[in-house]
Scaffold this motif. Structure first.
Motif, PDB file in Angstrom:
ATOM      1  N   UNK A  89       2.658  -8.427  -7.476  1.00 44.73           N
ATOM      2  CA  UNK A  89       2.881  -7.390  -6.460  1.00 44.73           C
ATOM      3  C   UNK A  89       2.517  -7.909  -5.071  1.00 44.73           C
ATOM      4  N   UNK A  90       1.411  -8.635  -4.979  1.00 42.03           N
ATOM      5  CA  UNK A  90       0.980  -9.182  -3.693  1.00 42.03           C
ATOM      6  C   UNK A  90       1.972 -10.223  -3.178  1.00 42.03           C
ATOM      7  N   UNK A  91       2.528 -11.011  -4.094  1.00 46.63           N
ATOM      8  CA  UNK A  91       3.518 -12.011  -3.709  1.00 46.63           C
ATOM      9  C   UNK A  91       4.778 -11.317  -3.189  1.00 46.63           C
ATOM     10  N   UNK A  92       5.207 -10.264  -3.867  1.00 49.50           N
ATOM     11  CA  UNK A  92       6.390  -9.515  -3.412  1.00 49.50           C
ATOM     12  C   UNK A  92       6.131  -8.916  -2.027  1.00 49.50           C
ATOM     13  N   UNK A  93       4.964  -8.323  -1.830  1.00 49.97           N
ATOM     14  CA  UNK A  93       4.624  -7.758  -0.517  1.00 49.97           C
ATOM     15  C   UNK A  93       4.656  -8.836   0.569  1.00 49.97           C
ATOM     16  N   UNK A  94       4.172 -10.025   0.226  1.00 52.03           N
ATOM     17  CA  UNK A  94       4.167 -11.120   1.192  1.00 52.03           C
ATOM     18  C   UNK A  94       5.601 -11.552   1.518  1.00 52.03           C
ATOM     19  N   UNK A  95       6.437 -11.654   0.496  1.00 51.62           N
ATOM     20  CA  UNK A  95       7.844 -12.022   0.700  1.00 51.62           C
ATOM     21  C   UNK A  95       8.549 -11.003   1.600  1.00 51.62           C
ATOM     22  N   UNK A  96       8.296  -9.736   1.373  1.00 56.69           N
ATOM     23  CA  UNK A  96       8.899  -8.694   2.210  1.00 56.69           C
ATOM     24  C   UNK A  96       8.447  -8.863   3.662  1.00 56.69           C
ATOM     25  N   UNK A  97       7.173  -9.154   3.858  1.00 57.01           N
ATOM     26  CA  UNK A  97       6.658  -9.351   5.216  1.00 57.01           C
ATOM     27  C   UNK A  97       7.284 -10.581   5.870  1.00 57.01           C
ATOM     28  N   UNK A  98       7.507 -11.632   5.100  1.00 58.44           N
ATOM     29  CA  UNK A  98       8.170 -12.821   5.646  1.00 58.44           C
ATOM     30  C   UNK A  98       9.597 -12.455   6.067  1.00 58.44           C
ATOM     31  N   UNK A  99      10.291 -11.698   5.229  1.00 60.40           N
ATOM     32  CA  UNK A  99      11.649 -11.268   5.576  1.00 60.40           C
ATOM     33  C   UNK A  99      11.647 -10.450   6.865  1.00 60.40           C
TER      34      UNK A  99
END
Length: 117
Positions: A89-99
């Motif tokens: 979940x934290x990795x997905x949140x980070x990916x969204x923030x990068x996007x």
């Protein structure tokens, strides 16, 4: 010995010393096999992804975040120290923030601590 090294790497990660965490986990990874090896590879790739994010290497960040997800899932059965679902979940949140960053939004990237069990 592995337990002490693992904890050292976790402390590095939680203090946002991602390169150092990756180096220590790699010492353990060298002797690991099967699902434990996959789990450690996932942690290593997550750490290097966050290191790349600090340097605004977005391509490297995104590539390693994606592969970290796969390795963490493949190593789930040998990951007693980390909550894999929360880590993903934290990795997905980070990916969204990068996007969002790549889309021009000014946001703080959600660097995180390891979700321990």
């Amino acid at each position: 010995m592995e337990k002490e090294l693992f904890e050292t790497a976790c402390r590095h990660f939680d203090h946002e010393e991602y390169f150092e965490a990756h180096e220590v986990w790699e010492e353990i990874w060298n002797d690991a096999y099967g699902p434990r090896r996959y789990f450690l590879q996932g942690l290593i790739q997550a750490a290097v992804a966050l290191h790349h994010a600090r340097n605004q290497n977005w391509a490297g960040t995104r590539k390693l975040l994606a592969s970290a997800m796969d390795y963490l899932e493949r190593g789930r059965s040998e990951a007693p120290e980390i909550d894999i679902d929360l880590m993903k979940d934290k990795i997905v949140d980070f990916e969204i923030a990068v996007q969002q960053t790549l889309a021009g939004q000014e946001i703080l990237l959600p660097f995180y601590k390891l979700p321990r069990k």
